[in-house]
Design an enzyme around this catalytic site. Structure first.
Site, PDB file in Angstrom:
ATOM      1  N   GLY A   1      11.541 -46.310  28.085  1.00  0.00           N
ATOM      2  CA  GLY A   1      12.167 -47.343  27.261  1.00  0.00           C
ATOM      3  C   GLY A   1      13.235 -48.028  28.096  1.00  0.00           C
TER       4      GLY A   1
ATOM      5  N   LYS B   1       4.465 -48.931  22.672  1.00  0.00           N
ATOM      6  CA  LYS B   1       4.601 -48.313  21.357  1.00  0.00           C
ATOM      7  C   LYS B   1       5.813 -48.824  20.612  1.00  0.00           C
ATOM      8  CE  LYS B   1       7.272 -44.082  21.401  1.00  0.00           C
ATOM      9  NZ  LYS B   1       8.176 -44.744  20.483  1.00  0.00           N
TER      10      LYS B   1
ATOM     11  N   ASP C   1       9.074 -48.543  18.211  1.00  0.00           N
ATOM     12  CA  ASP C   1      10.123 -47.569  18.010  1.00  0.00           C
ATOM     13  C   ASP C   1       9.729 -46.758  16.772  1.00  0.00           C
ATOM     14  OD1 ASP C   1      12.507 -46.202  17.928  1.00  0.00           O
ATOM     15  OD2 ASP C   1      13.755 -47.988  18.081  1.00  0.00           O
TER      16      ASP C   1
ATOM     17  N   LYS D   1       6.032 -17.195   4.446  1.00  0.00           N
ATOM     18  CA  LYS D   1       7.099 -16.271   4.088  1.00  0.00           C
ATOM     19  C   LYS D   1       7.692 -15.639   5.347  1.00  0.00           C
ATOM     20  CE  LYS D   1       5.568 -13.099   1.301  1.00  0.00           C
ATOM     21  NZ  LYS D   1       5.096 -12.641  -0.016  1.00  0.00           N
TER      22      LYS D   1
END
Lengths: 408, 408
Positions: free
Chosen positions: A356, A170, A172, A95
């Site tokens: 990458g 790894k 994608d 909350k």
């Protein structure tokens, strides 16, 4: 405080009485009301009552250039919640997350709470042991988008990456179950390619297969992948909640390292006014839940996290303040070989250099890209400048010609 | 676009070329690269390529009073991801969530994607049918904090709420499995109290038991609760991810309505620059995943959401744009009987009037508090002002004396 788990919040408010605010949190998120309770009830309820630990008010300077806030630490009795991360998070920031400008900076779960979490099965040390690499940072390569690739295409891309001598590859994170490269077949062809590359490189390699699908099938999917030969799993933790990671990591049948991907984390950590701070979200919580590696946006690329925040994430993953094993930090995005000295300077030796585009975009292809990274790591370890090392290492030379060297 | 699911983002940038940015998203989050691909590859990959649907640039006015942004809509080919919400969310807002100032405003999943989601088992209409109440807004009462209560205390509080004639009673979302009021015993005593109250009120009542614990045990815990007599479940969706809700809602053995609690939502929706907009987070996604009721911060209380945003959440839950059944909106926090005319004016008749303090804080106790709410609802339905109705209804009168009447 024994038997209490604490949470620290930054609360922004131009005029609030922060003492009152803190008391309101401590009472409101535990027993609900206090002052008006009869004494006998108070005695019974006291052990359930939250406590205000500290309030640090930051008043804006006279120039009006910044804002008024307080860092408030509240201790929540462990007796109030069960030993799982959803219970802790909903107690401390359920909350309350919706109550104005408030950001959860940190959680300090009690020793008793933490004892319910075995944490990473491998951690940084265990991943090193699997690879037999103890004396240098690791290098990870990310599949370039392989959506639409068939198994042969996948295999070829894997092979090229593996031939570059990277330690980890790894998936994608957006590669889901699909007819062209279904989970078990994907694992098969990639592990075949890994084996083939090993004949050349002599290296061990972990392939992190993307673990996806319906929540209640994650465990089965993980085991299917492992049965097919997967020796690592990639997991989009925030799409499933920290508990899913915790249960996967604690499962004795899942005997492979898990790399936590930060997908969707940007919905939670970047605002100064809302959400959960990155060192907690991508550092401490990932570690408690049992990630062996944690990816997060590097301070170098286009997807940016400020460097102090990055180093705080790193510290959360590696410090000696938790019973859970240290986790490999994987600063990601925008990494090329010319950044390796800076990464090692910033992060130290216990880091995964993850790329990458910096692998696949190498003028000589992905294998040369991986080699360039390994050469850059070797250069730093030898105390030689990248430029000097590149004179005798053509892959590194091409990489530097392409991306340059960044020293700060 | 058939076979595509779209996402709309608000991207803030002082100088970006938004066309380029949009193309970068469409390509980057699908096939990875495009222009440099050979033609044969393009033909093969085209069906996997994201498409820019629209770009609406908002230039700041000359006063410099606001910021430059663009609302960008991208279509993602369904073929790229599996039929689950984590896959859609990670595709559309995984990595991208971390890419600067960007907020996910909406998702428009394709009909084909949506067809994988049965949605709410009951929805607003089904909940009405369970209760046999078709002609008025429902009234829900929230347990006042019952942490530290034993079963007898719990039972008594439940009974008082039930005697007030409320339709729905929900657990506090921070009540977890605990030795004083374990799940099945809690359900037992509360359902006993419900039965006892029914002898007086003649009413049906749904008790939403808080479903908690480890993710992979949620289904079992839900069934345990149902076997013990639970006729509703409360679920902290964001702590477990939308897919957990979707799987629970789709489980044929879970034959009770599920109320989605927004705990932790404040970490995600409030920032204009980051996160996921409330109508998507607490509206559309809850509905697709299958919540029967969705709680969200009302615009009236201390935990505030602006009224336009509130009404957009309501619209997402009730509109006729989805195949999934409409979901009961439950604006929560700060609700007292004097607000009922305003709530019904703002939300219309398909709403749950939900109160905690407004029930328990009634000078005559919780039963009188519930009665005051029911009387307020009756007054509005009869076209009588609360003040006039209160003349002959002492519970409403006390409530108005305590909290007043707010008309705007």
């Amino acid at each position: 405080m024994n038997g209490y788990s604490t949470a620290t919040y930054r609360v922004f408010d131009e005029q609030a009485d922060f003492e009152k605010k803190a008391l309101g949190i401590a009472v409101g998120l535990t027993v609900g009301s206090w002052t008006e309770l009869p004494e006998t009830t108070k005695r019974r309820m006291e052990k359930h009552l939250g406590q205000v630990v500290s309030i640090d008010v930051h008043e804006p300077d006279s120039s009006g250039g910044d804002e008024r806030y307080a860092d408030i630490t509240i201790a929540y009795p462990d007796i109030n919640f069960s030993r799982d991360l959803p219970a802790l998070l909903v107690t401390a920031f359920g909350k309350l997350s919706m109550d104005g400008k408030i950001k959860l900076l940190d959680l300090q779960p009690s020793g008793e709470f933490l004892s319910a979490f075995p944490g990473p099965k491998f951690g940084a040390k265990g991943v090193r042991a699997l690879l037999g690499v103890h004396d240098r940072p690791l290098v990870m390569s990310i599949f370039k988008s392989v959506i639409g690739y068939d198994l042969e295409g996948l295999r070829e891309q894997f092979l090229q990456q593996a031939l570059g001598g990277v330690d980890l590859i790894k998936d994608d994170e957006i590669l889901f179950e699909n007819p062209l490269s279904p989970l078990e077949k994907r694992v098969n062809v990639c592990q075949e390619a890994a084996k083939q590359a090993r004949e050349t490189t002599g290296q061990q390699l972990i392939y992190f297969t993307n673990l996806t699908g319906p929540t209640f099938k994650l465990r089965d999917n993980a085991k299917r992948a492992i049965d097919a030969g997967a020796n690592g799993l990639l997991f989009n933790v925030l799409a499933y909640g920290f508990d899913a990671l915790a249960e996967l990591a604690a499962d004795p049948e899942i005997r492979v390292p898990i790399a936590a991907h930060p997908a969707m984390a940007g919905a939670v950590y970047p605002s100064p006014y809302h959400g959960i701070a990155a060192p907690l979200l991508l550092g401490k919580l990932m570690r408690i839940a049992g990630a062996d590696l944690s990816l997060f946006p590097s301070p170098y690329g286009s997807v940016v996290m400020p460097k102090e925040e990055n180093l705080a994430v790193r510290d959360s993953l590696l410090n000696d303040k938790l019973p859970q094993a240290p986790v490999f930090p994987v600063p990601s995005a925008g990494i090329h070989p010319g950044l390796v000295p800076l990464i090692l300077h910033d992060f130290g030796p216990e880091v995964v250099v993850n790329a990458g585009g910096g692998v696949h975009g190498h003028p000589g292809g992905a294998a040369a890209g991986g080699q360039a990274f390994r050469q850059a790591v070797d250069a730093v370890r030898s105390g030689v400048s990248l430029e000097a090392y590149a004179e005798t290492h053509p892959e590194l030379r091409s990489a530097i010609q392409r991306w340059g060297v960044r020293t700060s």
